[in-house]
Design an enzyme around this catalytic site. Sequence first.
Site, short mmCIF file in Angstrom:
data_model
loop_
_atom_site.label_atom_id
_atom_site.label_comp_id
_atom_site.label_asym_id
_atom_site.label_seq_id
_atom_site.Cartn_x
_atom_site.Cartn_y
_atom_site.Cartn_z
N GLY A 1 0.66 -5.23 0.85
CA GLY A 1 -0.53 -5.33 0.00
C GLY A 1 -0.23 -5.93 -1.37
CD GLU B 1 1.80 -5.88 5.51
OE1 GLU B 1 2.66 -6.75 5.82
OE2 GLU B 1 0.95 -6.06 4.62
CB ALA C 1 -0.87 -0.01 1.25
CD GLU D 1 -2.13 -8.04 2.75
OE1 GLU D 1 -1.74 -6.87 2.58
OE2 GLU D 1 -2.91 -8.35 3.66
N1 CO8 Z 1 4.60 3.24 -0.54
C1 CO8 Z 1 4.99 4.41 -1.08
N2 CO8 Z 1 6.15 4.58 -1.75
C2 CO8 Z 1 6.94 3.50 -1.86
C3 CO8 Z 1 6.61 2.25 -1.32
C4 CO8 Z 1 5.36 2.13 -0.65
N3 CO8 Z 1 4.92 0.98 -0.14
N4 CO8 Z 1 7.60 1.37 -1.58
C5 CO8 Z 1 8.54 2.06 -2.27
N5 CO8 Z 1 8.14 3.34 -2.43
C6 CO8 Z 1 8.87 4.41 -3.11
C7 CO8 Z 1 10.01 4.95 -2.26
O1 CO8 Z 1 9.53 5.89 -1.33
C8 CO8 Z 1 10.90 5.54 -3.33
O2 CO8 Z 1 10.37 6.78 -3.72
P1 CO8 Z 1 11.34 8.10 -3.80
O3 CO8 Z 1 12.31 7.75 -4.90
O4 CO8 Z 1 10.40 9.20 -4.16
O5 CO8 Z 1 12.00 8.22 -2.48
C9 CO8 Z 1 10.72 4.60 -4.51
O6 CO8 Z 1 9.49 3.91 -4.28
C10 CO8 Z 1 11.82 3.58 -4.64
O7 CO8 Z 1 11.93 2.91 -3.39
P2 CO8 Z 1 13.33 2.74 -2.59
O8 CO8 Z 1 14.22 3.90 -2.88
O9 CO8 Z 1 12.99 2.45 -1.17
O10 CO8 Z 1 13.89 1.44 -3.35
P3 CO8 Z 1 14.90 0.36 -2.74
O11 CO8 Z 1 15.31 -0.49 -3.89
O12 CO8 Z 1 15.95 0.99 -1.92
O13 CO8 Z 1 13.99 -0.53 -1.72
C11 CO8 Z 1 12.02 -1.75 -1.05
C12 CO8 Z 1 12.94 -1.30 -2.22
C13 CO8 Z 1 12.77 -2.74 -0.17
C14 CO8 Z 1 10.80 -2.42 -1.69
C15 CO8 Z 1 11.60 -0.51 -0.23
O14 CO8 Z 1 11.09 0.48 -1.12
C16 CO8 Z 1 10.56 -0.78 0.80
O15 CO8 Z 1 10.84 -1.31 1.84
N6 CO8 Z 1 9.28 -0.37 0.52
C17 CO8 Z 1 8.21 -0.49 1.46
C18 CO8 Z 1 7.71 -1.92 1.57
C19 CO8 Z 1 6.62 -2.02 2.61
O16 CO8 Z 1 6.79 -1.74 3.77
N7 CO8 Z 1 5.42 -2.46 2.16
C20 CO8 Z 1 4.28 -2.61 3.03
C21 CO8 Z 1 3.43 -1.38 2.96
S1 CO8 Z 1 2.07 -1.41 4.11
C22 CO8 Z 1 0.91 -2.39 3.35
O17 CO8 Z 1 1.07 -2.85 2.24
C23 CO8 Z 1 -0.33 -2.60 4.15
C24 CO8 Z 1 -1.25 -3.61 3.48
C25 CO8 Z 1 -2.68 -3.16 3.59
C26 CO8 Z 1 -3.51 -3.52 2.41
C27 CO8 Z 1 -3.13 -2.91 1.11
C28 CO8 Z 1 -4.23 -2.91 0.11
C29 CO8 Z 1 -3.94 -2.29 -1.17
#
Ligand code: CO8
Length: 258
Positions: A109, A132, A65, A112
């Site tokens: 998400g 999460e 998400a 999921e």
């Molecule tokens: N939300 C918003 N932006 C994101 C997300 C995200 N989940 N993941 C990555 N991005 C963005 C980063 O902020 C970054 O943007 P910017 O360049 O503007 O700073 C860009 O994508 C690239 O990401 P990274 O620089 O972090 O890339 P890396 O290669 O260093 O890392 C990762 C990749 C490991 C995937 C890292 O981006 C990460 O950990 N992302 C978050 C993963 C996460 O925690 N996901 C769970 C989110 S909560 C959730 O899903 C709740 C579920 C509820 C239901 C959902 C229904 C739809």
Amino acid sequence: MAYETIIVEIEDSVALIRLNRPDALNALNAALIGELGQALADADRNDKIRCIVLTGGEKAFAAGADIKEMSTKTFVDAYDEDLFGAHVDAFTRIRKPIIAAVSGYALGGGCELAMICDFIIAADTAKFGQPEINLGIIAGIGGTQRLTRFVGKSKAMDMHLTGRFMDAAEAERSGLVSRVVPAAKLIPEAMAAARKIAEKSQVSIKAAKEAVNRAFETTLAEGLLFERRSFHALFATEDQKEGMAAFLEKREPQFRDR
Ligand code: CO8
């Protein structure tokens, strides 16, 4: 229809839906979730489409998400708008088969969403996770329930409590994905599987999907009864006569979905 966060292509009665927010690793924001719901519903209604493939990009199927969009929500906001609930329930009501083709990250998400699809084909670069817990929340669209049914309690607890990622080989070993292919072959493999499904009688395809899904909703005895009733009912179709006649006459069946 023109979308901003997804791309839809139709090829040989298969709809290929691509999540397309590469700069945010296909993070699932409200716009994307709305457009995806619309595209899935359109594909389900369109008689020319017989199977759906849902994919993302090379680096990410979807990284979860959209954290930026969620970060300021309060409990009352989430509860009041039933955050993600209605949309996701609609995804699970799509009757046509949906194959998830996962390359790169399928997190939160994203993982999921892949599990809501009927089966997952993974590239060897795929990484699945429910991180999460690192954000002070838990999975919200079925991760605690579906992942546990796919991989069992021990591995599901490990994934949800530590937030660690599972690579494609572990995902295949654990039963999360049906096959793993080299990244370059992901879309051709998923499209070939979809075309294979599209060749079948869509009455029996729908019945098979319903019956397998029943296994997650009911007891063994009820599930077996459900299967038996559907099995018996399919003898009322023209496609059963055609399928069996074609086998006996050593020719390809010409199904008419009747
Ligand atoms: N939300 C918003 N932006 C994101 C997300 C995200 N989940 N993941 C990555 N991005 C963005 C980063 O902020 C970054 O943007 P910017 O360049 O503007 O700073 C860009 O994508 C690239 O990401 P990274 O620089 O972090 O890339 P890396 O290669 O260093 O890392 C990762 C990749 C490991 C995937 C890292 O981006 C990460 O950990 N992302 C978050 C993963 C996460 O925690 N996901 C769970 C989110 S909560 C959730 O899903 C709740 C579920 C509820 C239901 C959902 C229904 C739809």
